[in-house]
Design a protein around this motif. Structure first.
Motif, PDB file in Angstrom:
ATOM      1  N   PRO A 166     -28.286  91.956 -33.692  1.00  0.00           N
ATOM      2  CA  PRO A 166     -27.688  91.869 -32.350  1.00  0.00           C
ATOM      3  C   PRO A 166     -26.637  92.955 -32.128  1.00  0.00           C
ATOM      4  N   LEU A 167     -26.777  93.692 -31.031  1.00  0.00           N
ATOM      5  CA  LEU A 167     -25.823  94.732 -30.659  1.00  0.00           C
ATOM      6  C   LEU A 167     -25.241  94.514 -29.274  1.00  0.00           C
ATOM      7  N   PHE A 168     -25.866  93.649 -28.460  1.00  0.00           N
ATOM      8  CA  PHE A 168     -25.428  93.417 -27.087  1.00  0.00           C
ATOM      9  C   PHE A 168     -25.689  91.962 -26.729  1.00  0.00           C
ATOM     10  N   ALA A 169     -24.754  91.354 -25.991  1.00  0.00           N
ATOM     11  CA  ALA A 169     -24.944  89.989 -25.498  1.00  0.00           C
ATOM     12  C   ALA A 169     -24.156  89.811 -24.214  1.00  0.00           C
ATOM     13  N   ASP A 170     -24.735  89.133 -23.237  1.00  0.00           N
ATOM     14  CA  ASP A 170     -24.016  88.887 -21.987  1.00  0.00           C
ATOM     15  C   ASP A 170     -24.204  87.473 -21.455  1.00  0.00           C
ATOM     16  N   GLY A 171     -24.655  86.561 -22.311  1.00  0.00           N
ATOM     17  CA  GLY A 171     -24.861  85.183 -21.886  1.00  0.00           C
ATOM     18  C   GLY A 171     -26.274  84.897 -21.429  1.00  0.00           C
ATOM     19  N   ASP A 212     -23.973  97.618 -19.483  1.00  0.00           N
ATOM     20  CA  ASP A 212     -25.138  97.334 -18.644  1.00  0.00           C
ATOM     21  C   ASP A 212     -26.313  96.975 -19.548  1.00  0.00           C
ATOM     22  N   ARG A 213     -26.866  95.799 -19.401  1.00  0.00           N
ATOM     23  CA  ARG A 213     -27.946  95.340 -20.262  1.00  0.00           C
ATOM     24  C   ARG A 213     -29.172  96.245 -20.220  1.00  0.00           C
ATOM     25  N   ASP A 214     -29.321  97.013 -19.137  1.00  0.00           N
ATOM     26  CA  ASP A 214     -30.507  97.844 -18.959  1.00  0.00           C
ATOM     27  C   ASP A 214     -30.284  99.306 -19.316  1.00  0.00           C
ATOM     28  N   VAL A 215     -29.115  99.640 -19.899  1.00  0.00           N
ATOM     29  CA  VAL A 215     -28.812 101.035 -20.243  1.00  0.00           C
ATOM     30  C   VAL A 215     -28.306 101.105 -21.677  1.00  0.00           C
ATOM     31  N   VAL A 216     -28.845 102.068 -22.448  1.00  0.00           N
ATOM     32  CA  VAL A 216     -28.341 102.354 -23.784  1.00  0.00           C
ATOM     33  C   VAL A 216     -28.039 103.847 -23.884  1.00  0.00           C
ATOM     34  N   ILE A 217     -27.137 104.192 -24.806  1.00  0.00           N
ATOM     35  CA  ILE A 217     -26.865 105.584 -25.123  1.00  0.00           C
ATOM     36  C   ILE A 217     -27.679 105.941 -26.353  1.00  0.00           C
ATOM     37  N   ALA A 218     -28.516 106.962 -26.250  1.00  0.00           N
ATOM     38  CA  ALA A 218     -29.371 107.390 -27.355  1.00  0.00           C
ATOM     39  C   ALA A 218     -28.827 108.671 -27.973  1.00  0.00           C
ATOM     40  N   PHE A 219     -28.918 108.777 -29.301  1.00  0.00           N
ATOM     41  CA  PHE A 219     -28.401 109.899 -30.067  1.00  0.00           C
ATOM     42  C   PHE A 219     -29.583 110.736 -30.570  1.00  0.00           C
ATOM     43  N   ARG A 220     -29.541 112.039 -30.307  1.00  0.00           N
ATOM     44  CA  ARG A 220     -30.559 112.947 -30.840  1.00  0.00           C
ATOM     45  C   ARG A 220     -29.869 114.051 -31.628  1.00  0.00           C
ATOM     46  N   GLU A 221     -30.365 114.334 -32.834  1.00  0.00           N
ATOM     47  CA  GLU A 221     -29.769 115.377 -33.658  1.00  0.00           C
ATOM     48  C   GLU A 221     -29.842 116.724 -32.943  1.00  0.00           C
TER      49      GLU A 221
END
Length: 285
Positions: A166-171, A212-221
């Motif tokens: 688990p990394l995100f929770a909003d109920g 925002d449950r519908d947005v993530v930050i992605a990391f690219r080398e």
């Protein structure tokens, strides 16, 4: 000294929405919360300091690995206590200095407790085997996720159809990185455990949720060793929404409650990146 429970009770940076809901005068300006231990096997203390580095007060955890987690807006820290079963999930209210045991488990916690956005619930993961983050290597044991209401100390097991961290929770949903070895980010209904979205993350080094449950930050080398290009992605479609210009050396990236922003440190400045508009502003030099 190690900074594990980041970061700042950011009352002075983000306004009253993030200030602790207490009249305690000691909490009216920014504070830093640290995990402090003398040696790896020694019990860890939680220490509250001002930005000048002066220690204000501390709270022993009774554990060498408390896996502490700070909820900034309510000024509460959740941590695991105990060197063996049963393990106790404890909430420390920094303003009142009160402690409350809200859950007990015979299984060893695998990661730190996850706060829901509003601070009313804690999501916990326990596993019977070590977690592997390698692609194609599924969890060898079983995983158990529980959701505990802080105010009532009542817990329930989330019976999901796949193991994940688990990394995100909003109920309403719980989301995180799959433990099936398939490098996906899954979004699960917080009540039924049904998977609602699956995002393929095999092209990315890692992903981090936003408020925002519908947005993530992605990391690219990137071509710069140790630095990453950062993108905001739509969890439902995988579409790129925005990008932080230039490669970034990644550190803690907290979010501003009620805003479409995450914090980054670049060029010696604390900056806020708006992942909806791709704009960046300087918060602190």
């Amino acid at each position: 000294m190690r900074m594990v429970v980041a970061l700042v009770l950011i009352a002075g940076l983000v306004g009253p929405a993030a200030a602790c809901a207490s009249s305690d005068a000691t909490m009216s300006s920014p504070r830093v919360v640290l995990e402090v231990a003398g040696a790896k096997s020694d019990p860890v203390d939680l220490v509250v300091m001002d930005l000048a580095g002066k220690e204000l007060f501390r709270q022993p955890t009774g554990s060498a690995e408390p896996l502490s987690s700070l909820h900034v807006a309510s000024a509460q820290v959740a941590f695991w206590r105990g060197s063996g079963a049963p393990y106790e999930l404890v909430v420390w209210n920094i303003a009142s200095k009160g402690l409350k045991v809200i859950e007990s488990s015979s299984l060893r916690p695998a990661v730190g407790p996850l706060w829901s956005n509003d601070g009313t619930e804690l999501v916990s993961l326990r596993t019977t085997a070590p977690i592997s983050y390698a692609q194609g290597v599924p969890l060898a044991g079983t995983a158990e996720i529980s959701i505990t209401t802080v105010s009532t100390a009542s817990s329930r097991t989330l019976a999901s159809d796949r193991p994940f961290i688990p990394l995100f929770a909003d109920g309403t949903v719980v989301a995180g990185t799959s433990l099936a070895g398939d490098r996906t980010y899954v979004v699960v209904d917080a009540h039924s455990g049904r998977t609602t979205h699956v995002l393929d993350t095999t092209a990315w080094a890692a992903v981090q949720p936003t408020p925002d449950r519908d947005v993530v930050i992605a990391f690219r080398e990137s071509a710069t060793p140790g630095a990453y290009a950062l993108y905001a992605l739509d969890v439902r479609t995988g579409a790129q929404l925005s990008q932080i210009s230039g490669p970034q050396f990644i550190g803690p990236m907290p979010a501003w409650p009620g805003r479409n922003e995450i914090a980054i440190v670049a060029d010696g400045e604390l900056k806020a990146f708006d992942y909806k508009t791709s704009s960046t502003r300087v918060v602190l030099r």
